[in-house]
Write a protein that holds these residues in place. Structure first.
Motif, mmCIF file in Angstrom:
data_model
loop_
_atom_site.group_PDB
_atom_site.id
_atom_site.type_symbol
_atom_site.label_atom_id
_atom_site.label_comp_id
_atom_site.label_asym_id
_atom_site.label_seq_id
_atom_site.Cartn_x
_atom_site.Cartn_y
_atom_site.Cartn_z
ATOM 1 N N THR A 26 0.844 -1.187 0.000
ATOM 2 C CA THR A 26 0.000 0.000 0.000
ATOM 3 C C THR A 26 0.881 1.240 0.000
ATOM 4 O OG1 THR A 26 -1.737 -1.140 1.241
ATOM 5 C CG2 THR A 26 -1.788 1.258 1.251
ATOM 6 N N LYS A 44 -0.475 8.182 -0.977
ATOM 7 C CA LYS A 44 -0.467 9.322 -1.891
ATOM 8 C C LYS A 44 -0.809 10.577 -1.090
ATOM 9 C CE LYS A 44 -0.132 6.701 -5.678
ATOM 10 N NZ LYS A 44 0.947 6.785 -6.664
ATOM 11 N N GLU A 45 -0.438 11.735 -1.606
ATOM 12 C CA GLU A 45 -0.738 12.972 -0.892
ATOM 13 C C GLU A 45 -1.444 13.967 -1.804
ATOM 14 O OE1 GLU A 45 2.553 14.994 0.919
ATOM 15 O OE2 GLU A 45 1.242 16.215 2.181
ATOM 16 N N HIS A 63 -8.744 12.824 -7.996
ATOM 17 C CA HIS A 63 -7.464 12.165 -7.709
ATOM 18 C C HIS A 63 -7.606 11.208 -6.523
ATOM 19 C CE1 HIS A 63 -5.569 14.550 -10.675
ATOM 20 N NE2 HIS A 63 -5.415 15.665 -9.964
ATOM 21 N N VAL A 64 -8.300 11.665 -5.478
ATOM 22 C CA VAL A 64 -8.496 10.832 -4.287
ATOM 23 C C VAL A 64 -9.261 9.565 -4.654
ATOM 24 C CG1 VAL A 64 -9.577 10.703 -2.006
ATOM 25 C CG2 VAL A 64 -8.419 12.804 -2.726
ATOM 26 N N ARG A 81 -9.395 8.075 -7.553
ATOM 27 C CA ARG A 81 -8.510 7.200 -8.345
ATOM 28 C C ARG A 81 -7.530 6.446 -7.450
ATOM 29 N NH1 ARG A 81 -3.902 8.911 -10.892
ATOM 30 N NH2 ARG A 81 -4.578 11.077 -10.690
ATOM 31 N N PHE A 82 -6.947 7.149 -6.476
ATOM 32 C CA PHE A 82 -5.990 6.509 -5.573
ATOM 33 C C PHE A 82 -6.662 5.420 -4.735
ATOM 34 C CE2 PHE A 82 -3.616 10.816 -5.529
ATOM 35 C CZ PHE A 82 -2.936 10.472 -6.694
ATOM 36 N N ALA A 122 -7.382 2.300 -6.563
ATOM 37 C CA ALA A 122 -6.161 1.522 -6.798
ATOM 38 C C ALA A 122 -5.672 0.838 -5.522
ATOM 39 C CB ALA A 122 -5.068 2.430 -7.351
ATOM 40 N N ASP A 158 -4.714 2.474 -2.677
ATOM 41 C CA ASP A 158 -3.707 3.267 -1.975
ATOM 42 C C ASP A 158 -4.351 4.154 -0.912
ATOM 43 O OD1 ASP A 158 -1.521 2.366 -3.534
ATOM 44 O OD2 ASP A 158 -2.107 3.727 -5.146
ATOM 45 N N LYS A 159 -3.587 4.438 0.136
ATOM 46 C CA LYS A 159 -4.028 5.391 1.142
ATOM 47 C C LYS A 159 -3.802 6.811 0.611
ATOM 48 C CE LYS A 159 -2.872 2.547 5.177
ATOM 49 N NZ LYS A 159 -2.140 2.509 6.467
ATOM 50 N N VAL A 160 -4.582 7.744 1.138
ATOM 51 C CA VAL A 160 -4.427 9.132 0.710
ATOM 52 C C VAL A 160 -4.257 10.030 1.933
ATOM 53 C CG1 VAL A 160 -5.396 11.037 -0.621
ATOM 54 C CG2 VAL A 160 -5.932 8.683 -1.268
ATOM 55 N N LYS A 218 -4.814 -3.484 -1.684
ATOM 56 C CA LYS A 218 -4.064 -3.270 -2.928
ATOM 57 C C LYS A 218 -4.151 -4.487 -3.854
ATOM 58 C CE LYS A 218 -0.912 -0.769 -5.227
ATOM 59 N NZ LYS A 218 -1.107 0.617 -5.685
#
Length: 204
Positions: free
Chosen positions: A83, A86-87, A105-106, A108-109, A112, A114-116, A171
């Motif tokens: 994992t 992302k920021e 963007h959030v 999409r992350f 996928a 991923d953590k944001v 993930k």
């Protein structure tokens, strides 16, 4: 201590509980008889449960076993999905269009897997209005609630306010779904090609 199990003559106990090469229970036998059976079968005697009383040993091809174990471990590492965090950075008075872009963007992350990490940046007098940032973070969390959850509640960090959103999907699950979707698209393309060919066949 070595992680390698003891094999053959390195097993120094008077008797063992022996398991055959296909998992069958042979029973408790002397170490001498166990080694003799291993030699006759052209296999190794491998201690698989050293703390049992007596220790459990199995007849197997130890070289082949080590090779297959190493291959499985390598494959597991290759398939392991990490994992990533992302920021996304926002301003307290962000305009609606920019907000929708950042939210995209959030989304999409999170899809996928991923953590944001969402960071609200305060400047000048904005620092005296932390509630603006808090409300913005709450709004974002509610907008993506189907895809993620608030893993770390909003907290002030100097001139910033930070919140972490975690994905509902892991993930590995996200990667598997993406691969399945790609496979379905490929199948659809094949079906379309077949239909076109059939449609262009001359009528008798």
């Amino acid at each position: 201590m070595s992680a390698e199990p003891r094999i053959n003559e390195r097993i120094r106990v008077p008797e063992v509980r022996l398991v055959g090469p296909n998992g069958e229970q042979v029973g408790i036998v002397s170490i001498h008889d166990a080694l003799k059976l291993a030699q006759e079968a052209d296999l190794d005697l491998v201690e698989v449960a050293a703390t049992a009383r007596p220790p459990v040993c199995k007849l197997m091809d130890y070289g082949k076993f080590k090779y297959e174990s190493a291959m499985k471990a390598r494959e597991a590492r290759r398939n392991q999905a990490h994992t990533i965090i992302k920021e996304i950075k926002l301003r307290p008075k962000i305009d609606p269009h920019d907000y929708e872009t950042k939210k995209g963007h959030v989304v999409r992350f999170l899809k996928a897997g991923d953590k944001v990490k969402v960071t609200i940046m305060f400047r000048g007098r904005e620092q005296s209005r932390p509630e603006l940032g808090f409300r913005l973070l709450q709004r974002l969390a509610e907008d993506v609630t189907e895809l993620g959850f608030v893993e770390s509640q909003p907290k002030q960090d100097g001139r910033n306010m930070i919140m972490v959103i975690g994905p509902h999907k892991k993930k590995a699950e996200a990667k598997a779904e993406k691969a399945a979707a790609r496979a379905r698209r490929d199948d659809d393309d094949i079906d379309v090609d077949v239909d076109v060919d059939e449609a262009t066949e001359p009528q008798e």
